[in-house]
Scaffold this motif. Structure first.
Motif, PDB file in Angstrom:
ATOM      1  N   ASN A 196      34.531 -21.467  37.187  1.00 45.88           N
ATOM      2  CA  ASN A 196      34.194 -21.719  38.483  1.00 45.88           C
ATOM      3  C   ASN A 196      32.836 -21.302  38.777  1.00 45.88           C
ATOM      4  OD1 ASN A 196      36.747 -23.302  38.740  1.00 45.88           O
ATOM      5  ND2 ASN A 196      37.582 -21.534  39.735  1.00 45.88           N
ATOM      6  N   GLN A 197      32.504 -20.047  38.326  1.00 48.79           N
ATOM      7  CA  GLN A 197      31.321 -19.425  38.654  1.00 48.79           C
ATOM      8  C   GLN A 197      30.024 -20.023  37.996  1.00 48.79           C
ATOM      9  OE1 GLN A 197      33.952 -17.932  38.196  1.00 48.79           O
ATOM     10  NE2 GLN A 197      33.997 -15.618  38.579  1.00 48.79           N
ATOM     11  N   PHE A 198      30.202 -20.745  36.888  1.00 48.89           N
ATOM     12  CA  PHE A 198      29.016 -21.295  36.265  1.00 48.89           C
ATOM     13  C   PHE A 198      29.257 -22.880  35.980  1.00 48.89           C
ATOM     14  CE2 PHE A 198      29.129 -17.034  35.044  1.00 48.89           C
ATOM     15  CZ  PHE A 198      27.742 -16.518  35.097  1.00 48.89           C
ATOM     16  N   PRO A 199      29.251 -23.477  37.195  1.00 47.51           N
ATOM     17  CA  PRO A 199      29.091 -25.212  37.009  1.00 47.51           C
ATOM     18  C   PRO A 199      28.017 -25.760  36.170  1.00 47.51           C
ATOM     19  CG  PRO A 199      28.571 -24.663  39.311  1.00 47.51           C
ATOM     20  CD  PRO A 199      28.900 -23.190  38.620  1.00 47.51           C
ATOM     21  N   ASP A 200      26.675 -24.907  36.273  1.00 46.05           N
ATOM     22  CA  ASP A 200      25.438 -25.287  35.531  1.00 46.05           C
ATOM     23  C   ASP A 200      25.837 -25.234  33.991  1.00 46.05           C
ATOM     24  OD1 ASP A 200      25.829 -22.618  36.195  1.00 46.05           O
ATOM     25  OD2 ASP A 200      23.696 -22.083  36.024  1.00 46.05           O
ATOM     26  N   ILE A 201      26.491 -24.087  33.604  1.00 50.35           N
ATOM     27  CA  ILE A 201      26.648 -23.952  32.097  1.00 50.35           C
ATOM     28  C   ILE A 201      27.746 -24.979  31.623  1.00 50.35           C
ATOM     29  CG2 ILE A 201      27.756 -22.485  30.305  1.00 50.35           C
ATOM     30  CD1 ILE A 201      26.458 -20.120  31.683  1.00 50.35           C
ATOM     31  N   VAL A 202      28.783 -25.303  32.695  1.00 49.14           N
ATOM     32  CA  VAL A 202      29.626 -26.318  32.061  1.00 49.14           C
ATOM     33  C   VAL A 202      28.965 -27.771  31.935  1.00 49.14           C
ATOM     34  CG1 VAL A 202      31.805 -27.771  33.163  1.00 49.14           C
ATOM     35  CG2 VAL A 202      31.600 -25.197  33.329  1.00 49.14           C
ATOM     36  N   GLU A 203      28.208 -28.122  32.736  1.00 47.26           N
ATOM     37  CA  GLU A 203      27.409 -29.206  32.626  1.00 47.26           C
ATOM     38  C   GLU A 203      26.720 -29.421  31.509  1.00 47.26           C
ATOM     39  OE1 GLU A 203      27.642 -32.310  33.977  1.00 47.26           O
ATOM     40  OE2 GLU A 203      29.398 -31.257  34.871  1.00 47.26           O
ATOM     41  N   ARG A 204      25.921 -28.252  31.187  1.00 48.89           N
ATOM     42  CA  ARG A 204      24.968 -28.198  30.270  1.00 48.89           C
ATOM     43  C   ARG A 204      25.993 -28.310  28.976  1.00 48.89           C
ATOM     44  NH1 ARG A 204      21.242 -23.635  30.850  1.00 48.89           N
ATOM     45  NH2 ARG A 204      21.065 -24.455  32.973  1.00 48.89           N
ATOM     46  N   VAL A 205      26.792 -27.560  28.779  1.00 47.87           N
ATOM     47  CA  VAL A 205      27.555 -27.609  27.510  1.00 47.87           C
ATOM     48  C   VAL A 205      28.055 -29.105  27.296  1.00 47.87           C
ATOM     49  CG1 VAL A 205      29.708 -26.961  26.518  1.00 47.87           C
ATOM     50  CG2 VAL A 205      28.375 -25.249  27.528  1.00 47.87           C
ATOM     51  N   LYS A 206      28.645 -29.816  28.149  1.00 46.47           N
ATOM     52  CA  LYS A 206      29.143 -31.164  27.996  1.00 46.47           C
ATOM     53  C   LYS A 206      27.965 -32.030  27.702  1.00 46.47           C
ATOM     54  CE  LYS A 206      32.355 -31.377  31.836  1.00 46.47           C
ATOM     55  NZ  LYS A 206      32.686 -31.686  32.973  1.00 46.47           N
ATOM     56  N   LYS A 207      26.659 -31.905  28.095  1.00 45.27           N
ATOM     57  CA  LYS A 207      25.505 -32.583  27.835  1.00 45.27           C
ATOM     58  C   LYS A 207      25.046 -32.300  26.434  1.00 45.27           C
ATOM     59  CE  LYS A 207      23.595 -34.080  32.154  1.00 45.27           C
ATOM     60  NZ  LYS A 207      22.890 -32.929  33.343  1.00 45.27           N
ATOM     61  N   THR A 208      24.950 -30.969  26.092  1.00 46.86           N
ATOM     62  CA  THR A 208      24.256 -30.639  24.836  1.00 46.86           C
ATOM     63  C   THR A 208      24.804 -30.384  23.682  1.00 46.86           C
ATOM     64  OG1 THR A 208      24.020 -28.490  25.581  1.00 46.86           O
ATOM     65  CG2 THR A 208      22.095 -29.918  26.188  1.00 46.86           C
ATOM     66  N   VAL A 209      26.370 -30.114  23.907  1.00 48.64           N
ATOM     67  CA  VAL A 209      27.087 -29.695  22.622  1.00 48.64           C
ATOM     68  C   VAL A 209      27.588 -30.826  21.863  1.00 48.64           C
ATOM     69  CG1 VAL A 209      29.188 -28.455  21.838  1.00 48.64           C
ATOM     70  CG2 VAL A 209      27.453 -27.366  23.590  1.00 48.64           C
TER      71      VAL A 209
END
Ligand code: AMP
Length: 563
Positions: free
Chosen positions: A276-289
């Protein structure tokens, strides 16, 4: 099962300092338990209600506990607070007050284990408006139904301060003994599941073969691989062999990323869920991994928006704890993900796969993108000169040093196996925990100052004092970690007051530098740090991971050789 049975065991465990004895007591107790009780007992015996990776928290502070005790026993809050400043331990106060209670209601009801456990669970799920009052009601009920010694341990559990001295080593050995399984299999299962309650059930029901078959599970954090420290590049090559992979050692925090199609979960090195603290990382992982399912090991670094430089760990640590106004934080402190290892891919464990191949696979599924996601910078070399140059370059970029890794090594969770080592500049530091402090006077009035430091005796999970520190702590927060910052961290952890001194729950971990280690009868460890100074707060560490008495002894010996 009655909760009082567990309380009997708590008392026995508390009475003995011997790890061997503790193991025996525990093994005897868990041997005949049926599955559901076993699960709960294993958590409760560690002073936990949920495994580390579970997001739920009880959310009970000392104040609320004292209030609930007051209202359930009819003792004035003033009297209770007076007791508290004398005794410190809320559990002990509860025991004493309930024993002496005037209108002795006979304990008509007895607490079952299930009742206690489900009320503790209920405390955690009580959130939102009016939560404090509702929590208070639950706690009051718990205390009212309890015998004196039951209340003692219930309250200690609520405050995450059980102190019966059951660490990972004792638990592992007890499970092994109770269910006649090999210690190494218990350890293996624990490394992958990070939850002894689940491990115990497997040991009981499926024995050795079940434990051996434990595999990584998406959504369950593993205990990550750790690295030993060496003195420099030559020693690093000696330890890991040539050629070796040398990587930047970024000064961020460790993040285990679990991707299962559209679901991304993030865990810290302490196996806490910080999704929950890192929605930016969650989004980025979805996009780039570019993988459906995987587990990535990475370091996350803060980015200074103005200068484009990387921020030291201290600055992003605020983001790990943040539970509200998260969007604001995402904007204020953007982060870069630096993946450095791949633990599982498309349902296949890569724990046995050699590092160079894991890295290749990592590169296949991630395309680095500057300031967003950048695979850890790496060179492969046998050449010391080249390695030293890379080390220098890494330091100049603001990193902590370099990691030197064996190219053929497996991924060994949970321990400092030496498949990789870290090289940092020479200053010898120790990671210790704060277990006490003093209220300041004069211009430092209102702040906790002079922090009592302790190392750990891991077998017993006992914290042994080793010095007091004030140097390096700033007057103002803008200059670094300040007295006000420490006060904010330590005040909720106070468990005992006497005059100006307070004892605190061992939770705040600091890395300290020092001039020398001396022998000293004044501290429980038998050693004293001369001129300890704050280097940094280590919010990524668990108290049981701090430096041990053995490390202190070794450093002491080494320094004797030097002089
Ligand atoms: P230390 O925290 O001093 O024990 O150093 C180990 C930590 O360095 C790991 O737990 C990671 O969080 C961090 N780290 C930074 N860069 C790397 C890297 N390239 N490979 C492995 N760990 C790294």
């Amino acid at each position: 099962m009655q909760y009082s049975k567990l309380v009997e065991i708590y008392s026995k465990l508390e009475e003995t300092g011997s790890s061997l004895k503790k193991t025996e007591i525990l093994a005897d107790f868990i041997f005949g338990l049926e599955k559901e009780d076993l699960k709960k007992i294993i958590l409760l015996i560690q002073g936990k209600v949920f495994p580390d990776w579970d997001k739920r928290e009880l959310g009970i502070g000392v104040k609320l506990a004292l209030k609930a005790l007051s209202s359930s026993t009819g003792t004035s809050i003033k009297d209770i607070e007076k007791e508290w400043s004398k005794i410190g331990d809320v559990g002990e106060i509860a025991e004493k007050i309930i024993k002496n209670r005037k209108q002795k209601t006979l304990f008509s009801k007895t607490n079952s284990l299930l009742e206690v456990y489900s009320k503790l669970e209920k405390l955690a799920s009580t959130e939102g408006q009016g939560a404090v009052d509702r929590k208070m009601r639950i706690l009051k009920e718990l205390i009212s139904n309890s015998k004196p010694n039951e209340a003692k341990y219930i309250l200690r559990t609520c405050l995450s301060d059980l102190r019966v001295g059951v660490g990972a080593g004792v638990l592992r050995d007890a499970i092994s003994k109770a269910f006649d399984v090999e210690k190494k299999n218990v350890q293996h299962a624990y490394d992958l599941l990070s939850d002894f309650s689940e491990v115990a059930v497997i040991a009981k029901e499926k024995s050795n073969s079940g434990l051996e078959k434990v595999r990584l599970q998406l959504g369950k954090p593993i205990r990550v691989m750790l690295f030993q420290k060496v003195s420099g590049i030559p020693e690093a090559f000696e330890r890991v062999g040539k050629p070796a992979a040398i990587e930047y050692k970024y000064d961020g925090f460790r993040l285990q990323i679990h991707k299962n199609k559209d679901k991304v979960q993030l865990f810290t090195r302490r196996q806490e869920d910080v999704t929950n603290q890192f929605p930016d990382i969650v989004e980025r992982v979805k996009k780039t991994v570019n993988a459906e399912k995987c587990i990535i090991d990475s370091e996350v670094i803060g980015l200074d928006k103005k200068t484009g430089n990387w921020l030291p760990f201290q600055n992003i640590s605020q983001r790990i704890k943040r539970k509200y106004k998260i969007k604001e934080m995402v904007k204020k402190i953007p982060v870069i993900i630096a993946p450095f290892d791949l633990i599982s891919l498309e349902g296949n464990d890569l724990l046995e796969t050699e590092f160079s191949k894991r890295r290749k696979k990592l590169k296949k599924i991630i395309k680095s993108k500057k300031n967003k996601i950048e695979i850890a910078k790496q060179i492969i070399t046998s050449n010391e000169k080249q390695a030293k140059k890379f080390y220098k370059e890494s330091l100049e970029k603001g990193n902590e040093g370099v990691m030197v890794k064996n190219l053929e090594a497996k991924y060994k969770p949970g321990s400092r196996v030496g498949y990789g080592v870290k090289v940092k500049p020479e200053t010898e530091t120790l990671e210790v925990v704060i277990i006490g402090a003093e209220w300041g006077t004069g211009k430092r009035a209102g702040w906790l100052t002079s922090y009592t430091l302790a190392c750990v005796e891991p077998e017993k999970e006992e914290f042994l004092t080793i010095g007091k520190m004030s140097t390096g702590v700033k007057e103002k927060s803008e200059e670094g970690i300040s007295y006000a910052d420490f006060t904010k961290l330590l005040k909720p952890l106070i468990i005992k007051k006497s005059g100006k001194s307070v004892k605190v729950k061992p939770q705040v971990i600091v890395e300290v530098g020092y001039e020398e280690i001396q022998k000293s009868p004044s501290y429980k460890s038998g050693y004293a740090l001369r001129f300890p100074r704050l280097i940094k707060l280590r919010e990524d560490r668990k108290p049981e991971e701090i430096d041990t008495l053995d490390t202190v002894k070794n450093l002491y010996k080494k320094q004797r050789y030097r002089t």
